[in-house]
Design an enzyme around this catalytic site. Sequence first.
Site, short mmCIF file in Angstrom:
data_model
loop_
_atom_site.label_atom_id
_atom_site.label_comp_id
_atom_site.label_asym_id
_atom_site.label_seq_id
_atom_site.Cartn_x
_atom_site.Cartn_y
_atom_site.Cartn_z
N LYS A 69 15.99 0.69 7.67
CA LYS A 69 16.86 2.05 7.61
C LYS A 69 17.70 1.91 9.02
O LYS A 69 17.44 2.72 9.93
CB LYS A 69 15.99 3.10 7.68
N ASP B 106 4.47 0.12 -4.35
CA ASP B 106 3.63 0.91 -5.29
C ASP B 106 4.67 1.07 -6.55
O ASP B 106 4.58 1.27 -7.77
CB ASP B 106 3.23 2.13 -4.92
N ASP C 199 4.92 -0.35 1.75
CA ASP C 199 3.87 0.36 1.24
C ASP C 199 4.34 1.12 0.10
O ASP C 199 3.81 1.09 -1.27
CB ASP C 199 3.26 1.32 2.01
N ASP D 21 16.34 3.60 1.06
CA ASP D 21 16.57 4.85 0.11
C ASP D 21 17.43 4.16 -1.00
O ASP D 21 17.24 4.49 -2.00
CB ASP D 21 17.20 5.94 0.79
N TYR E 273 1.91 2.71 11.11
CA TYR E 273 0.48 2.83 10.74
C TYR E 273 -0.11 2.69 12.05
O TYR E 273 -1.30 3.04 12.07
CB TYR E 273 0.21 2.19 9.58
#
Length: 371
Positions: free
Chosen positions: A199, A259, A255, A231, A149
């Site tokens: 990852k 959620d 993020d 994943d 970000y």
Amino acid sequence: MFPRMSRKHRITILAGDGIGPEVMNGAIRILDAAEAKFGFTVERSEHLVGGAAIDATGHPLPPETLKACEQANAILFGSVGGPKWENLPPDIQPERGALLPLRKHFGLFANLRPGVCLPALTHASPVKQELIADGFDVLCVRELTGGIYFGSPKGRHEENGEPIALDTMIYKKSEIERIARVAFTAAMSRKKQLLSVDKSNVLASSVLWRETVIEISREFPEVQLSHMYVDNAAMQLIRRPGSFDVLVTENLFGDILSDEMAMISGSLGMLPSASLGRQGDNGLYFGMYEPSGGSAPDIAGQGIANPIAQVLSLAMLLRFSLGENSAAEAIENAVAKTIADGFRTGDIATGRDGETKVGTQAMVEAILARF
Ligand code: NAD
């Protein structure tokens, strides 16, 4: 015997918009009770933020609000935003113009989001009941100021007449070290299990992430550290959320996963969050504490919002910024007992036998009665 020194703290309260002021009132009443019961005092100053601040001053984060935050040990935040301010230019919209600058100004690098589903509320989760019969309690520790970000280069240009867009996922070792320490410390106060999500089979930043988390684990020999690719973590959170304790991950992955956790927990109205910045010599953090949900304009002003996310945000503030651990625990226990005794705001009510449907204020009364 010497009288016990009274402990004094200072917080800034930013109730904001929509249901913010309604649920904040409840949290303040519980703070009053915690002071009386546990023998500390919290000096509070209340200030405008978000849409309410735009209406009064033209700016979502007026300088006097920021100054008051600088003078406090922590910020208790409600929520900001609503349809009235949605068409303003992005930089002075409530969320972009208040929340992001606050995070940046105070270097709030660690975002802690509990995903809790109490055993009495498993019906509110979209996950099959047999997978979550006993509920679950996961804490997601998300790095908040680094990663894709904020990495540069970032942007868009044309090559051979074709648009190209670019983002950069970048981490310095020191950024990984400090978030890892927050996560290990949180794990020490829970089941002492930490899962690091990355990852590292594909991303160089994740390889550094994993190496660094392993290095920091030597400072916390009691915590059992494991690793999972993001994943797989996204799948396992749905299949067996009860097997997670604390998970730590970088900004983008956090993020998304936090959620997902909020969704499987059932109600946004139950979930608090903490964003932590600098740590003092006493081990306590400057932090901003707020419900995971927004200003819920659809139910604002009706007295029916669930105050629990705000109340549990207060408990996190007491623990991480003021060191009032007994008070924090007592609030969390009182909330759990209130739910176990059947009190339900509309967002978590099912109409089953044994439930008492209540509004915001009555839910606060029920918590106070069990505190
Ligand atoms: P929201 O979280 O406000 O609402 C989503 C749904 O959850 C609504 O049906 C709402 O009624 C319900 N809900 C949320 N909190 C609840 C509570 N305590 N009790 C009962 N029900 C609750 O998300 P949204 O509708 O996407 O956004 C509304 C406004 O809030 C927007 O202006 C958005 O920009 C803003 N927002 C602010 C923050 C923040 O201040 N940190 C975060 C997210 C959204």
